[in-house]
Design a protein around this motif. Structure first.
Motif, PDB file in Angstrom:
ATOM      1  N   HIS A   1       5.346  11.998 -89.300  1.00  0.00           N
ATOM      2  CA  HIS A   1       4.406  13.099 -88.513  1.00  0.00           C
ATOM      3  C   HIS A   1       4.601  14.642 -88.864  1.00  0.00           C
ATOM      4  O   HIS A   1       3.627  15.284 -88.988  1.00  0.00           O
ATOM      5  CB  HIS A   1       4.956  13.215 -86.773  1.00  0.00           C
ATOM      6  CG  HIS A   1       4.359  14.404 -86.087  1.00  0.00           C
ATOM      7  ND1 HIS A   1       2.958  14.209 -85.810  1.00  0.00           N
ATOM      8  CD2 HIS A   1       4.748  15.619 -85.754  1.00  0.00           C
ATOM      9  CE1 HIS A   1       2.628  15.406 -85.029  1.00  0.00           C
ATOM     10  NE2 HIS A   1       3.805  16.057 -84.889  1.00  0.00           N
TER      11      HIS A   1
ATOM     12  N   GLU B   1       1.768  16.463 -90.638  1.00  0.00           N
ATOM     13  CA  GLU B   1       1.278  18.057 -90.244  1.00  0.00           C
ATOM     14  C   GLU B   1       1.486  19.106 -91.255  1.00  0.00           C
ATOM     15  O   GLU B   1       0.467  19.971 -91.424  1.00  0.00           O
ATOM     16  CB  GLU B   1       2.351  18.468 -88.851  1.00  0.00           C
ATOM     17  CG  GLU B   1       1.660  19.656 -88.278  1.00  0.00           C
ATOM     18  CD  GLU B   1       0.393  19.420 -87.492  1.00  0.00           C
ATOM     19  OE1 GLU B   1      -0.314  20.499 -87.329  1.00  0.00           O
ATOM     20  OE2 GLU B   1       0.184  18.182 -87.140  1.00  0.00           O
TER      21      GLU B   1
ATOM     22  N   GLU C   1      -1.822  21.217 -92.577  1.00  0.00           N
ATOM     23  CA  GLU C   1      -1.774  22.822 -92.516  1.00  0.00           C
ATOM     24  C   GLU C   1      -2.070  23.325 -93.971  1.00  0.00           C
ATOM     25  O   GLU C   1      -2.939  24.309 -93.990  1.00  0.00           O
ATOM     26  CB  GLU C   1      -0.602  23.140 -92.113  1.00  0.00           C
ATOM     27  CG  GLU C   1      -0.261  23.196 -90.642  1.00  0.00           C
ATOM     28  CD  GLU C   1       1.146  23.583 -89.991  1.00  0.00           C
ATOM     29  OE1 GLU C   1       1.804  23.989 -90.946  1.00  0.00           O
ATOM     30  OE2 GLU C   1       1.337  23.332 -88.931  1.00  0.00           O
TER      31      GLU C   1
ATOM     32  N   GLU D   1      -5.886  22.908 -94.800  1.00  0.00           N
ATOM     33  CA  GLU D   1      -6.722  23.735 -93.938  1.00  0.00           C
ATOM     34  C   GLU D   1      -6.682  25.216 -94.620  1.00  0.00           C
ATOM     35  O   GLU D   1      -7.465  25.724 -94.808  1.00  0.00           O
ATOM     36  CB  GLU D   1      -6.149  23.902 -92.576  1.00  0.00           C
ATOM     37  CG  GLU D   1      -6.582  22.726 -91.824  1.00  0.00           C
ATOM     38  CD  GLU D   1      -5.910  22.811 -90.439  1.00  0.00           C
ATOM     39  OE1 GLU D   1      -6.299  22.188 -89.418  1.00  0.00           O
ATOM     40  OE2 GLU D   1      -4.700  23.360 -90.103  1.00  0.00           O
TER      41      GLU D   1
ATOM     42  N   VAL E   1      -3.208  11.576 -84.681  1.00  0.00           N
ATOM     43  CA  VAL E   1      -3.321  11.857 -83.419  1.00  0.00           C
ATOM     44  C   VAL E   1      -4.671  12.338 -83.276  1.00  0.00           C
ATOM     45  O   VAL E   1      -5.296  12.793 -84.215  1.00  0.00           O
ATOM     46  CB  VAL E   1      -2.393  12.551 -82.769  1.00  0.00           C
ATOM     47  CG1 VAL E   1      -0.915  11.821 -82.675  1.00  0.00           C
ATOM     48  CG2 VAL E   1      -2.020  13.961 -83.357  1.00  0.00           C
ATOM     49  N   PRO E   2      -5.464  12.266 -82.006  1.00  0.00           N
ATOM     50  CA  PRO E   2      -6.796  12.862 -81.787  1.00  0.00           C
ATOM     51  C   PRO E   2      -6.808  14.331 -82.531  1.00  0.00           C
ATOM     52  O   PRO E   2      -7.785  14.461 -83.220  1.00  0.00           O
ATOM     53  CB  PRO E   2      -7.036  12.723 -80.337  1.00  0.00           C
ATOM     54  CG  PRO E   2      -6.005  11.822 -79.879  1.00  0.00           C
ATOM     55  CD  PRO E   2      -4.746  11.834 -80.827  1.00  0.00           C
ATOM     56  N   SER E   3      -5.997  15.090 -82.050  1.00  0.00           N
ATOM     57  CA  SER E   3      -5.997  16.634 -82.794  1.00  0.00           C
ATOM     58  C   SER E   3      -6.138  16.705 -84.121  1.00  0.00           C
ATOM     59  O   SER E   3      -6.714  17.520 -84.717  1.00  0.00           O
ATOM     60  CB  SER E   3      -5.069  17.434 -81.981  1.00  0.00           C
ATOM     61  OG  SER E   3      -3.716  17.113 -82.495  1.00  0.00           O
ATOM     62  N   GLN E   4      -5.342  15.842 -84.619  1.00  0.00           N
ATOM     63  CA  GLN E   4      -5.386  15.693 -86.377  1.00  0.00           C
ATOM     64  C   GLN E   4      -6.358  15.222 -86.784  1.00  0.00           C
ATOM     65  O   GLN E   4      -7.117  15.757 -87.680  1.00  0.00           O
ATOM     66  CB  GLN E   4      -3.976  15.240 -86.698  1.00  0.00           C
ATOM     67  CG  GLN E   4      -2.639  15.724 -86.492  1.00  0.00           C
ATOM     68  CD  GLN E   4      -1.701  14.795 -86.709  1.00  0.00           C
ATOM     69  OE1 GLN E   4      -1.583  13.339 -86.553  1.00  0.00           O
ATOM     70  NE2 GLN E   4      -0.309  15.410 -87.183  1.00  0.00           N
TER      71      GLN E   4
ATOM     72  N   THR F   1      -9.599  15.311 -85.565  1.00  0.00           N
ATOM     73  CA  THR F   1     -10.496  16.408 -85.326  1.00  0.00           C
ATOM     74  C   THR F   1     -10.189  17.564 -86.580  1.00  0.00           C
ATOM     75  O   THR F   1     -11.361  17.774 -87.001  1.00  0.00           O
ATOM     76  CB  THR F   1     -10.567  17.250 -83.744  1.00  0.00           C
ATOM     77  OG1 THR F   1     -10.507  16.362 -82.874  1.00  0.00           O
ATOM     78  CG2 THR F   1     -11.288  18.293 -83.734  1.00  0.00           C
ATOM     79  N   ARG F   2      -9.029  17.934 -86.908  1.00  0.00           N
ATOM     80  CA  ARG F   2      -8.814  18.776 -87.877  1.00  0.00           C
ATOM     81  C   ARG F   2      -9.268  18.361 -89.396  1.00  0.00           C
ATOM     82  O   ARG F   2     -10.060  18.847 -90.181  1.00  0.00           O
ATOM     83  CB  ARG F   2      -7.325  19.168 -87.889  1.00  0.00           C
ATOM     84  CG  ARG F   2      -7.110  20.015 -86.765  1.00  0.00           C
ATOM     85  CD  ARG F   2      -5.625  20.107 -86.502  1.00  0.00           C
ATOM     86  NE  ARG F   2      -4.727  21.034 -87.395  1.00  0.00           N
ATOM     87  CZ  ARG F   2      -3.387  20.901 -87.721  1.00  0.00           C
ATOM     88  NH1 ARG F   2      -2.807  19.943 -86.854  1.00  0.00           N
ATOM     89  NH2 ARG F   2      -2.925  21.430 -88.636  1.00  0.00           N
TER      90      ARG F   2
ATOM     91  N   ARG G   1     -13.232  18.265 -89.663  1.00  0.00           N
ATOM     92  CA  ARG G   1     -13.347  19.642 -89.850  1.00  0.00           C
ATOM     93  C   ARG G   1     -13.078  20.124 -91.363  1.00  0.00           C
ATOM     94  O   ARG G   1     -13.926  20.660 -92.072  1.00  0.00           O
ATOM     95  CB  ARG G   1     -12.816  20.791 -89.085  1.00  0.00           C
ATOM     96  CG  ARG G   1     -13.289  21.077 -87.725  1.00  0.00           C
ATOM     97  CD  ARG G   1     -12.474  22.577 -87.270  1.00  0.00           C
ATOM     98  NE  ARG G   1     -11.073  22.208 -86.833  1.00  0.00           N
ATOM     99  CZ  ARG G   1     -10.637  22.112 -85.728  1.00  0.00           C
ATOM    100  NH1 ARG G   1     -11.198  22.750 -84.827  1.00  0.00           N
ATOM    101  NH2 ARG G   1      -9.522  21.862 -85.475  1.00  0.00           N
TER     102      ARG G   1
END
Length: 67
Positions: free
Chosen positions: A3, A7, A11, A14, A44-47, A49-50, A53
């Motif tokens: 994890h 992450e 990052e 991005e 996970v769902p937030s990842q 989504t990122r 994008r």
């Protein structure tokens, strides 16, 4: 991929994707492969989504490069 590493990779992507251009010295195909490799991990769902994008931003750069 654990994890914390996942992450950090997201990052980093991005940050980079927001600063590169189609004329950058590292080809867009390199960044496409990096995003694809992260996309294959358990997100996970937030990842997720990122990553969507990031895919959209890189796709826009790829379209500009072809134009």
């Amino acid at each position: 991929m654990n994890h914390h590493q996942l992450e950090k990779d997201i990052e980093h992507l991005e940050h980079v994707i927001s600063h590169i251009s189609a004329e950058d010295r590292i080809p867009l195909s390199y960044w496409r492969n990096r995003i694809d490799s992260v996309s294959g991990a358990a997100l996970v769902p937030s990842q997720a989504t990122r990553i969507k994008r990031l895919n959209a931003a890189l796709s826009a750069l790829e379209r500009r490069q072809k134009a």
